[in-house]
Write a protein that holds these residues in place. Sequence first.
Motif, PDB file in Angstrom:
ATOM      1  N   GLY A 156       0.799  -1.224   0.000  1.00 34.31           N
ATOM      2  CA  GLY A 156       0.000   0.000   0.000  1.00 34.31           C
ATOM      3  C   GLY A 156       0.828   1.267   0.000  1.00 34.31           C
ATOM      4  N   GLY A 157       2.025   1.180   0.565  1.00 35.63           N
ATOM      5  CA  GLY A 157       2.888   2.349   0.599  1.00 35.63           C
ATOM      6  C   GLY A 157       3.734   2.528  -0.644  1.00 35.63           C
ATOM      7  N   ASN A 158       3.643   1.565  -1.568  1.00 31.71           N
ATOM      8  CA  ASN A 158       4.448   1.628  -2.801  1.00 31.71           C
ATOM      9  C   ASN A 158       3.606   1.204  -4.010  1.00 31.71           C
ATOM     10  N   GLU A 159       2.417   1.748  -4.106  1.00 29.37           N
ATOM     11  CA  GLU A 159       1.472   1.329  -5.157  1.00 29.37           C
ATOM     12  C   GLU A 159       1.926   1.730  -6.559  1.00 29.37           C
ATOM     13  N   ASP A 160       2.884   2.654  -6.651  1.00 31.56           N
ATOM     14  CA  ASP A 160       3.344   3.109  -7.960  1.00 31.56           C
ATOM     15  C   ASP A 160       4.398   2.185  -8.571  1.00 31.56           C
ATOM     16  N   TRP A 161       4.856   1.183  -7.813  1.00 35.52           N
ATOM     17  CA  TRP A 161       5.868   0.272  -8.333  1.00 35.52           C
ATOM     18  C   TRP A 161       5.276  -0.656  -9.392  1.00 35.52           C
ATOM     19  N   GLU A 162       6.081  -0.957 -10.402  1.00 42.47           N
ATOM     20  CA  GLU A 162       5.643  -1.848 -11.475  1.00 42.47           C
ATOM     21  C   GLU A 162       5.551  -3.292 -10.974  1.00 42.47           C
ATOM     22  N   ARG A 163       4.702  -4.055 -11.653  1.00 40.92           N
ATOM     23  CA  ARG A 163       4.489  -5.448 -11.260  1.00 40.92           C
ATOM     24  C   ARG A 163       5.799  -6.236 -11.260  1.00 40.92           C
ATOM     25  N   GLU A 164       6.650  -6.008 -12.249  1.00 39.76           N
ATOM     26  CA  GLU A 164       7.897  -6.753 -12.344  1.00 39.76           C
ATOM     27  C   GLU A 164       8.792  -6.492 -11.136  1.00 39.76           C
ATOM     28  N   LYS A 165       8.732  -5.280 -10.605  1.00 35.87           N
ATOM     29  CA  LYS A 165       9.527  -4.979  -9.410  1.00 35.87           C
ATOM     30  C   LYS A 165       9.024  -5.802  -8.231  1.00 35.87           C
ATOM     31  N   TRP A 166       7.699  -5.939  -8.119  1.00 35.26           N
ATOM     32  CA  TRP A 166       7.142  -6.739  -7.033  1.00 35.26           C
ATOM     33  C   TRP A 166       7.503  -8.217  -7.181  1.00 35.26           C
ATOM     34  N   VAL A 167       7.512  -8.699  -8.401  1.00 39.06           N
ATOM     35  CA  VAL A 167       7.922 -10.092  -8.628  1.00 39.06           C
ATOM     36  C   VAL A 167       9.357 -10.286  -8.163  1.00 39.06           C
ATOM     37  N   GLY A 168      10.213  -9.323  -8.488  1.00 40.48           N
ATOM     38  CA  GLY A 168      11.611  -9.412  -8.070  1.00 40.48           C
ATOM     39  C   GLY A 168      11.765  -9.399  -6.556  1.00 40.48           C
ATOM     40  N   ILE A 169      10.995  -8.552  -5.891  1.00 43.17           N
ATOM     41  CA  ILE A 169      11.047  -8.484  -4.430  1.00 43.17           C
ATOM     42  C   ILE A 169      10.599  -9.804  -3.818  1.00 43.17           C
ATOM     43  N   MET A 170       9.514 -10.356  -4.353  1.00 46.05           N
ATOM     44  CA  MET A 170       9.007 -11.618  -3.824  1.00 46.05           C
ATOM     45  C   MET A 170       9.963 -12.776  -4.119  1.00 46.05           C
ATOM     46  N   ARG A 171      10.636 -12.705  -5.248  1.00 39.55           N
ATOM     47  CA  ARG A 171      11.610 -13.756  -5.593  1.00 39.55           C
ATOM     48  C   ARG A 171      12.776 -13.724  -4.592  1.00 39.55           C
ATOM     49  N   LYS A 172      13.283 -12.532  -4.297  1.00 36.97           N
ATOM     50  CA  LYS A 172      14.385 -12.400  -3.339  1.00 36.97           C
ATOM     51  C   LYS A 172      13.937 -12.819  -1.939  1.00 36.97           C
ATOM     52  N   THR A 173      12.677 -12.551  -1.626  1.00 37.95           N
ATOM     53  CA  THR A 173      12.141 -12.950  -0.329  1.00 37.95           C
ATOM     54  C   THR A 173      12.029 -14.469  -0.243  1.00 37.95           C
ATOM     55  N   TRP A 174      11.568 -15.082  -1.323  1.00 39.95           N
ATOM     56  CA  TRP A 174      11.339 -16.531  -1.335  1.00 39.95           C
ATOM     57  C   TRP A 174      12.628 -17.321  -1.147  1.00 39.95           C
ATOM     58  N   ILE A 175      13.699 -16.876  -1.786  1.00 42.71           N
ATOM     59  CA  ILE A 175      14.937 -17.652  -1.722  1.00 42.71           C
ATOM     60  C   ILE A 175      15.611 -17.561  -0.355  1.00 42.71           C
ATOM     61  N   LYS A 176      15.113 -16.684   0.521  1.00 40.42           N
ATOM     62  CA  LYS A 176      15.642 -16.631   1.885  1.00 40.42           C
ATOM     63  C   LYS A 176      15.169 -17.817   2.711  1.00 40.42           C
ATOM     64  N   LEU A 177      14.085 -18.458   2.275  1.00 35.31           N
ATOM     65  CA  LEU A 177      13.431 -19.481   3.078  1.00 35.31           C
ATOM     66  C   LEU A 177      14.062 -20.862   2.922  1.00 35.31           C
ATOM     67  N   SER A 178      13.988 -21.636   3.993  1.00 33.22           N
ATOM     68  CA  SER A 178      14.327 -23.057   3.919  1.00 33.22           C
ATOM     69  C   SER A 178      13.130 -23.783   3.306  1.00 33.22           C
ATOM     70  N   GLU A 179      13.263 -25.073   3.078  1.00 32.74           N
ATOM     71  CA  GLU A 179      12.134 -25.833   2.540  1.00 32.74           C
ATOM     72  C   GLU A 179      10.955 -25.823   3.511  1.00 32.74           C
ATOM     73  N   GLU A 180      11.254 -25.913   4.819  1.00 34.82           N
ATOM     74  CA  GLU A 180      10.187 -25.848   5.818  1.00 34.82           C
ATOM     75  C   GLU A 180       9.521 -24.469   5.809  1.00 34.82           C
ATOM     76  N   GLY A 181      10.333 -23.440   5.637  1.00 38.92           N
ATOM     77  CA  GLY A 181       9.801 -22.089   5.575  1.00 38.92           C
ATOM     78  C   GLY A 181       8.929 -21.873   4.354  1.00 38.92           C
ATOM     79  N   LYS A 182       9.335 -22.446   3.228  1.00 40.22           N
ATOM     80  CA  LYS A 182       8.538 -22.314   2.008  1.00 40.22           C
ATOM     81  C   LYS A 182       7.177 -22.993   2.167  1.00 40.22           C
ATOM     82  N   ALA A 183       7.181 -24.163   2.793  1.00 40.01           N
ATOM     83  CA  ALA A 183       5.911 -24.865   3.019  1.00 40.01           C
ATOM     84  C   ALA A 183       4.999 -24.035   3.914  1.00 40.01           C
ATOM     85  N   ALA A 184       5.570 -23.419   4.938  1.00 39.24           N
ATOM     86  CA  ALA A 184       4.777 -22.577   5.833  1.00 39.24           C
ATOM     87  C   ALA A 184       4.255 -21.341   5.095  1.00 39.24           C
TER      88      ALA A 184
END
Length: 207
Positions: A156-184
């Motif tokens: 909500g605080g960054n609604e002007d960001w492009e969709r591709e930027k959000w995909v990149g942020i979520m991708r970087k967030t996802w790879i921080k997780l272990s397999e157990e973390g990903k399942a959660a």
Amino acid sequence: MSLSAPEAYAQARTLIDEVHSKDPASLELGYADAMEAWTLKLQPTAPPSLLLAARCQHLDRFSTPRSTYPEGKAGYLKWRRDLYTTQSLHAQRLLLSSGVSASEADSVRRYVSKENLALKNSSDEAKRDKVEKGTQVLEDAAVLVFLERELLAFVGGNEDWEREKWVGIMRKTWIKLSEEGKAAAMTIVPSLPKELQEILVEAVTTA
């Protein structure tokens, strides 16, 4: 008079929460509760020291606002690195003053400092194995708290960001997780708005 181990853990928890209670925004106690709850979900037999470490994830963070560092990525990374150091040392001091053993207090320091976490993405398997379980559990819990409690406000605080930027942020967030973390994390996805679900799915499939 020395305290028993359970009494020392309880005393440490009290001291940690006293620090959180000074947060002007009144956010840190709730954050500590959420971190502890996710840590228990990820590791139901978590030792008391790991639960204390979870409560220290943002210990006294409000005393060092992001605005006290330069703008930009370099400033953000230095702020975060410095926080890891100050938070981990503060946590260690509180535990030691409560009578928690030196070895457990040092474990908490390592977990909160994210020591060796960067080795997770090493191409060397021997180096990857040096990432301590407690460190990764805290990293998982922090990501899960973000997805569950903070993501919508962040979007909500960054609604002007492009969709591709959000995909990149979520991708970087996802790879921080272990397999157990990903399942959660996948248990949180259905509660997100449809557009965010689609962004996260795209990030996961391209990570």
